[in-house]
Enzyme design. Structure first.
Site, PDB file in Angstrom:
ATOM      1  N   HIS A   1      -0.841   5.107  10.327  1.00 14.67           N
ATOM      2  CA  HIS A   1      -1.427   4.041   9.524  1.00 14.67           C
ATOM      3  C   HIS A   1      -0.513   3.714   8.342  1.00 14.67           C
ATOM      4  O   HIS A   1       0.439   4.439   8.061  1.00 14.67           O
ATOM      5  CB  HIS A   1      -2.805   4.450   8.988  1.00 14.67           C
ATOM      6  CG  HIS A   1      -3.897   4.365  10.002  1.00 14.67           C
ATOM      7  ND1 HIS A   1      -4.137   5.359  10.917  1.00 14.67           N
ATOM      8  CD2 HIS A   1      -4.807   3.383  10.256  1.00 14.67           C
ATOM      9  CE1 HIS A   1      -5.157   5.010  11.687  1.00 14.67           C
ATOM     10  NE2 HIS A   1      -5.582   3.820  11.300  1.00 14.67           N
TER      11      HIS A   1
ATOM     12  N   LYS B   1      -3.413   4.386   3.135  1.00  9.88           N
ATOM     13  CA  LYS B   1      -4.617   5.029   3.692  1.00  9.88           C
ATOM     14  C   LYS B   1      -4.799   6.395   3.043  1.00  9.88           C
ATOM     15  O   LYS B   1      -3.846   7.170   2.931  1.00  9.88           O
ATOM     16  CB  LYS B   1      -4.513   5.159   5.206  1.00  9.88           C
ATOM     17  CG  LYS B   1      -5.802   5.670   5.855  1.00  9.88           C
ATOM     18  CD  LYS B   1      -5.785   5.456   7.357  1.00  9.88           C
ATOM     19  CE  LYS B   1      -7.074   5.971   8.011  1.00  9.88           C
ATOM     20  NZ  LYS B   1      -8.271   5.268   7.491  1.00  9.88           N
TER      21      LYS B   1
END
Length: 271
Positions: free
Chosen positions: A157, A161
């Site tokens: 990600h 995040k």
């Protein structure tokens, strides 16, 4: 049929803005309100302009309670603490609550389950159609192959995040454990480092990568004797999550109180 009135939490965040754009493009849906944390610099801005679309006549607000009373559903990609509060408010007002928030603790989960006794709550670590199909496939493959095949889940990600493994990775891990008929919490392995010893049979391993602007890539790897099967999903735009969340809100309207998942929304709960 009356338009479905939707309240968006975390309106200034990546998903909040994407959801507002999706509502602006969706006939039959109306933005009833947009909420941000108290003190956020976006308070008072027009939600449509904030999301990069036409003005929508809805200002970003810091107090959600007045907005909840004129909403049919809350779509919530915020923080664990906020999501628990929104679940309680949704239960009180008997409106649909769609939760895409990840990083929830066991206590948070229990509070959400309690709220779901009074209203419809749809919660998923990932709202996309493709990911939930991947979860269904993961469950089927895990059941078919058994413990002769080691399961490893890899996810990557963007660099902002804050939780790992991702909610989607955990969703896939639970699907694998369910397929095998084992206890997920007892078989989950993450954060390997140093001299860890040989891999234990039946483990479900996780690896999390973070970097750049990656929306979300997930791979479920079944590594067996002399062969390897990989199931992969790559999200290229957050709009896939927004469309799934809106579909969940529409599906939940009129349903009996309970805690549901995207598998229920997509008719895959029995797969």
């Amino acid at each position: 049929m009356a338009d479905l009135r939707i309240l968006i939490t975390g309106a200034a965040g990546r998903m909040g803005r994407t959801l507002i754009r999706a509502i602006s493009e969706s006939p039959g849906l109306v933005l009833a309100g947009a909420v941000e944390r108290v003190g956020a610099p976006e308070l008072g801005e027009d939600a449509g302009i904030l999301a990069g679309v036409r003005p929508m006549g809805v200002q970003v607000a810091g107090d959600p309670m007045a907005l909840i009373t004129k909403s049919d559903a809350i779509i919530d990609f915020s923080s664990p603490e906020a999501s628990v509060g929104f679940a309680a408010a949704a239960a009180e007002k008997k409106i649909v609550h769609v939760i895409g928030t990840t990083g929830l603790s066991a206590t948070d989960e229990q509070k959400i389950e309690a709220a779901a006794r009074h209203t419809v709550i749809i919660k998923s670590g990932n709202m996309s159609l493709g990911v939930n199909l991947l979860a269904a496939l993961t469950k089927r493959v895990a059941k078919a192959l058994g413990e002769d095949y080691d399961i490893e889940i890899l996810e990557i990600h963007h660099n902002q995040k804050v939780d790992a493994p991702s909610g989607t990775a955990l969703l896939l891990g639970r699907a694998a454990a369910e397929g095998r008929g084992t206890d997920f919490d007892k078989h989950k392995v993450s954060g390997r480092d140093g001299h860890t010893g040989a891999r234990k049979a039946g483990s479900i391993g996780f690896a999390a990568l973070r970097g750049g602007s990656v929306v979300g890539d997930h791979s479920v790897i079944f590594a067996g004797p002399a062969e390897r099967i990989e199931l992969v999903h790559r999200a290229e735009d957050r709009m896939v999550f927004a469309r799934g969340a809106l579909a969940a809100a529409k599906w939940g309207k009129g349903k009996k109180p309970g805690l549901y998942s995207m598998l229920d929304v997509l008719g895959l709960s029995d797969v």
